[in-house]
Design an enzyme around this catalytic site. Structure first.
Site, PDB file in Angstrom:
ATOM      1  CG  ASP A 148     -29.796  33.043   0.849  1.00 57.89           C
ATOM      2  OD1 ASP A 148     -29.585  33.361  -0.334  1.00 57.89           O
ATOM      3  OD2 ASP A 148     -29.150  32.149   1.427  1.00 57.89           O
ATOM      4  CB  ILE A 208     -22.822  37.585   0.463  1.00 62.45           C
ATOM      5  CG1 ILE A 208     -23.280  36.192   0.929  1.00 62.45           C
ATOM      6  CG2 ILE A 208     -23.722  38.662   1.050  1.00 62.45           C
ATOM      7  CD1 ILE A 208     -22.964  35.915   2.368  1.00 62.45           C
ATOM      8  CG  LEU A 209     -24.389  40.593  -4.913  1.00 61.51           C
ATOM      9  CD1 LEU A 209     -25.657  41.002  -5.638  1.00 61.51           C
ATOM     10  CD2 LEU A 209     -23.181  40.686  -5.839  1.00 61.51           C
ATOM     11  N   GLY A 237     -25.529  26.337 -14.013  1.00 63.04           N
ATOM     12  CA  GLY A 237     -26.355  27.243 -14.814  1.00 63.04           C
ATOM     13  C   GLY A 237     -27.673  26.672 -15.305  1.00 63.04           C
ATOM     14  CD  GLU A 270     -33.847  26.189  -7.432  1.00 57.36           C
ATOM     15  OE1 GLU A 270     -33.022  26.861  -8.065  1.00 57.36           O
ATOM     16  OE2 GLU A 270     -33.504  25.392  -6.539  1.00 57.36           O
ATOM     17  CG  HIS A 290     -32.157  30.364  -0.680  1.00 58.25           C
ATOM     18  ND1 HIS A 290     -30.800  30.149  -0.611  1.00 58.25           N
ATOM     19  CD2 HIS A 290     -32.700  29.764   0.409  1.00 58.25           C
ATOM     20  CE1 HIS A 290     -30.532  29.453   0.484  1.00 58.25           C
ATOM     21  NE2 HIS A 290     -31.661  29.212   1.119  1.00 58.25           N
TER      22      HIS A 290
HETATM   23  C1  GRF Z   1     -29.971  26.494  -7.279  1.00 55.99           C
HETATM   24  O1  GRF Z   1     -30.445  25.488  -6.441  1.00 55.99           O
HETATM   25  C2  GRF Z   1     -30.306  27.860  -6.730  1.00 55.99           C
HETATM   26  O2  GRF Z   1     -31.491  27.893  -6.028  1.00 55.99           O
HETATM   27  C3  GRF Z   1     -29.140  28.110  -5.802  1.00 55.99           C
HETATM   28  O3  GRF Z   1     -28.028  27.560  -6.447  1.00 55.99           O
HETATM   29  C4  GRF Z   1     -28.447  26.551  -7.344  1.00 55.99           C
HETATM   30  C5  GRF Z   1     -27.947  26.937  -8.697  1.00 55.99           C
HETATM   31  O4  GRF Z   1     -28.181  25.949  -9.662  1.00 55.99           O
HETATM   32  N1  GRF Z   1     -29.017  29.534  -5.511  1.00 55.99           N
HETATM   33  P1  GRF Z   1     -27.910  26.261 -11.208  1.00 55.99           P
HETATM   34  O5  GRF Z   1     -26.455  26.706 -11.327  1.00 55.99           O
HETATM   35  O6  GRF Z   1     -28.862  27.316 -11.655  1.00 55.99           O
HETATM   36  O7  GRF Z   1     -28.127  24.948 -11.897  1.00 55.99           O
END
Ligand code: GRF
Length: 203
Positions: free
Chosen positions: A145, A92-93, A12, A174, A109
């Site tokens: 994705d 995957i939804l 998270g 991110e 992603h």
């Molecule tokens: C991230 O690298 C995100 O891009 C991918 O899963 C990971 C989740 O990390 N979909 P976190 O749980 O938000 O730390």
């Protein structure tokens, strides 16, 4: 104020970046509920720490994927969620869920889509030998994705990178672009036309 529901399976850290952005007054939104398909997910603890409603929904307790997703939809509806944010949600939804929340489900992603979909995107980038990697925030559609791209950020790949060092460099981005994409959405500036996103009034 935009009402958000977060779906998360793991640590998270992206959820945390959204919480931090709200706390800092940079994002005018409210996380109404965090849902996890994993019992004891760290994301649930993070939500609890901030007094955010959090719920573990056990996929195995349902006969079908649709029934499981209906249980998630019921919770999201109960909290009046307007935007669903997938933050490390490792499922995957189905088309059912995606159609229900068309262009109202975001995903992040760790690659520059459409390259390297699926698991271990950072390893895929290293194995291929690309010189730029990165991350993508997009609306989820029926694929894995795939879906209209909202924001992307690139980072360099270094010769001595490991999956871990590259993942760490990407994660910094991110944590920057996910709250930013949600902010643009909350301001009504994310327009989807012919499967492509246009950001209105971009500086
Ligand atoms: C991230 O690298 C995100 O891009 C991918 O899963 C990971 C989740 O990390 N979909 P976190 O749980 O938000 O730390």
């Amino acid at each position: 104020m935009l009402k958000i529901g977060v779906l998360a399976s793991g640590r998270g850290s992206n959820l945390q970046s959204i919480i931090d952005s709200i706390e800092a007054g940079e994002l005018q939104a409210e996380i109404k509920v965090v849902i996890s398909d994993k019992e004891g997910a760290k994301a649930l603890d993070r939500a609890a720490k901030y007094g955010i409603a959090n719920k573990y929904i056990n996929p195995k307790a349902y006969e079908s994927k649709e029934n499981f997703e209906q249980a998630m939809i019921d919770v999201l509806k109960k909290y009046g969620v307007e935007l669903v944010v997938m933050a490390g949600f490792m499922r995957i939804l189905s088309p059912y869920f995606v159609r229900y929340y068309r262009n109202r489900v975001m995903n992040i992603h760790p690659s520059l889509l459409p390259s390297f979909t699926g698991l271990h995107a950072q390893k895929q980038a290293l194995d291929y030998g690309v010189k730029l990697a990165g991350c993508t925030v997009h609306f989820a559609d029926e694929g894995m994705d795939t879906g209209p791209i909202i924001l992307q950020a690139a980072v360099p790949v270094k010769d001595d990178d490991t999956e871990e060092t590259l993942a760490k460099r990407i994660l910094v981005e991110e944590h920057r672009i996910y709250p930013e994409a949600i902010r643009l959405f909350s301001e009504g500036r994310v327009e989807v036309k012919d499967g492509k996103v246009k950001i209105k009034n971009r500086e």
